[in-house]
Design an enzyme around this catalytic site. Structure first.
Site, mmCIF file in Angstrom:
data_model
loop_
_atom_site.group_PDB
_atom_site.id
_atom_site.type_symbol
_atom_site.label_atom_id
_atom_site.label_comp_id
_atom_site.label_asym_id
_atom_site.label_seq_id
_atom_site.Cartn_x
_atom_site.Cartn_y
_atom_site.Cartn_z
ATOM 1 N N SER A 110 -2.983 8.683 2.484
ATOM 2 C CA SER A 110 -3.715 7.442 2.691
ATOM 3 C C SER A 110 -2.991 6.299 1.970
ATOM 4 O O SER A 110 -1.804 6.080 2.247
ATOM 5 C CB SER A 110 -5.164 7.621 2.222
ATOM 6 O OG SER A 110 -5.984 6.568 2.660
ATOM 7 N N TRP A 111 -3.642 5.590 1.053
ATOM 8 C CA TRP A 111 -2.912 4.586 0.262
ATOM 9 C C TRP A 111 -1.752 5.235 -0.477
ATOM 10 O O TRP A 111 -0.713 4.612 -0.691
ATOM 11 C CB TRP A 111 -3.858 3.904 -0.718
ATOM 12 C CG TRP A 111 -3.156 3.149 -1.803
ATOM 13 C CD1 TRP A 111 -3.068 3.498 -3.124
ATOM 14 C CD2 TRP A 111 -2.407 1.926 -1.674
ATOM 15 N NE1 TRP A 111 -2.318 2.569 -3.829
ATOM 16 C CE2 TRP A 111 -1.903 1.596 -2.962
ATOM 17 C CE3 TRP A 111 -2.116 1.087 -0.599
ATOM 18 C CZ2 TRP A 111 -1.124 0.469 -3.199
ATOM 19 C CZ3 TRP A 111 -1.341 -0.043 -0.830
ATOM 20 C CH2 TRP A 111 -0.854 -0.348 -2.117
ATOM 21 N N ASP A 268 -8.548 10.536 13.089
ATOM 22 C CA ASP A 268 -8.678 9.772 11.848
ATOM 23 C C ASP A 268 -9.267 8.402 12.160
ATOM 24 O O ASP A 268 -8.658 7.598 12.879
ATOM 25 C CB ASP A 268 -7.291 9.626 11.194
ATOM 26 C CG ASP A 268 -7.340 9.075 9.783
ATOM 27 O OD1 ASP A 268 -8.284 8.345 9.445
ATOM 28 O OD2 ASP A 268 -6.401 9.371 9.011
ATOM 29 N N HIS A 296 -9.605 12.028 8.454
ATOM 30 C CA HIS A 296 -8.713 11.447 7.462
ATOM 31 C C HIS A 296 -8.558 12.296 6.205
ATOM 32 O O HIS A 296 -7.540 12.209 5.526
ATOM 33 C CB HIS A 296 -9.246 10.057 7.078
ATOM 34 C CG HIS A 296 -8.370 9.294 6.146
ATOM 35 N ND1 HIS A 296 -7.095 8.875 6.487
ATOM 36 C CD2 HIS A 296 -8.575 8.872 4.860
ATOM 37 C CE1 HIS A 296 -6.556 8.211 5.474
ATOM 38 N NE2 HIS A 296 -7.417 8.205 4.473
#
Length: 318
Positions: A110-111, A268, A296
């Protein structure tokens, strides 16, 4: 189907000064003589969990985890000052140097995938391989998708309506923006700030799994976690993640020779699959693994299976 490796405890942990204000929490687990790998958590502002250690064979890996500035066990908690992408990238390499590591594997979701890509583009000679999950490219369109009335809000309008219900009733939300949420969460009314931060976090975490998982939501949206997750995310989003538009895709030539595995959930909602597809098109030698029947979250069975396969495979990278 791969399952997590057994639970482990760090053999070392410490707070590391990265400037006159911030201390970041760092831990090492597994085999001190193993192949070094650094784990980059999501958010921004998410912090690491005990399960994050368990994607790696503890007999073969020297596993390094840290909480990014202002979140998790790092201090001061919730601090947004001097909290920008280039500072976080510098922190990663400062950890590498402090631990005496010449070159390491980088794992980010993710980030954390954003940060891993920017780190690798900044320090390509220090990266042996990349395992990335749930690609987030940090563009304005990515913010719009999940937090400005984009596709995610159309897929989950009931969750989105519950998020907006946290705002004062006299606010005109017809032109809702992340800036409006950020202004509240960094404002003087701390009770309202926390209410919006919790609602923001619940909205996002509910969207993370293909199958609703209330235990997963509850575990990630306590007051302390929500405070950093929501405020940090909004802080980065209103500042375009402190990146130039399309910076990551525009600089893929810098990492074209780094072995890379990309794992992304087909369904996602938080970071749509075309992020991973576009990255893979720019890096044709990367391996793209579509995690079917997954959203996700890294804990979803198919995604967890593919990520653990990827960490097994990266042991063979020279």
């Amino acid at each position: 189907m791969n399952e997590f490796y057994p639970e482990i405890e760090p053999y070392q942990h410490f707070l590391m000064d990265v400037d006159s204000q911030h201390q970041i929490y760092v831990e090492q687990c597994g085999n001190p003589q193993g192949q070094p790998v650094v784990f980059l958590h999501g958010g921004p502002g998410g912090g690491c969990s005990t399960n994050d250690r368990r994607f790696f064979d503890p007999e073969k890996y020297r596993i390094i985890l840290f909480d990014q500035r202002g979140c998790g066990r790092s201090k001061p908690h919730g601090c947004l000052e001097n909290n920008e992408t280039h500072f976080l990238v510098s922190d990663i390499d400062a950890i590498r140097k402090k631990l005496g590591i010449a070159k390491w594997h980088v794992f980010g979701g993710s980030w954390g995938s954003t940060l891993a890509l920017v780190y690798a583009q900044t320090y390509p000679e220090q990266v042996k391989s990349l395992v990335l999950r749930g690609i987030y490219l940090g563009r304005s369109q990515d913010t719009d998708w999940s937090f400005s009335g984009g596709g995610a809000t159309r897929l989950c309008p009931d969750y989105w309506q519950q998020y907006l219900a946290a705002f004062p009733k006299n606010m005109d939300l017809s032109n809702y923006s992340v800036q409006m949420a950020y202004d509240i969460m960094t404002g003087d009314d701390k009770a309202l700030a926390l209410k919006v931060a919790k609602a923001w976090s619940i909205w996002e975490i509910r969207c993370c799994t293909l199958i609703p998982n209330q235990a997963f939501v509850d575990a990630a949206t306590g007051d302390q976690q929500a405070w950093t997750l929501a405020r940090h995310e909004a802080h980065f989003m209103v500042n375009n993640c402190f990146l130039s538009e399309n910076q990551i895709l525009a600089n893929t030539d810098k990492i074209k020779d780094i072995p890379m595995t990309i794992v992304h959930g087909r369904y996602d909602i938080v970071c749509p699959f075309d992020n991973a597809w576009q990255l893979h098109q720019k890096l044709p030698h990367s391996s793209l693994i579509i995690s079917e029947a997954s959203g996700h979250a890294s804990i979803e069975p198919n995604t967890k299976h593919h990520l653990i396969n990827a960490t097994k495979a990266m042991l063979s990278v020279a």
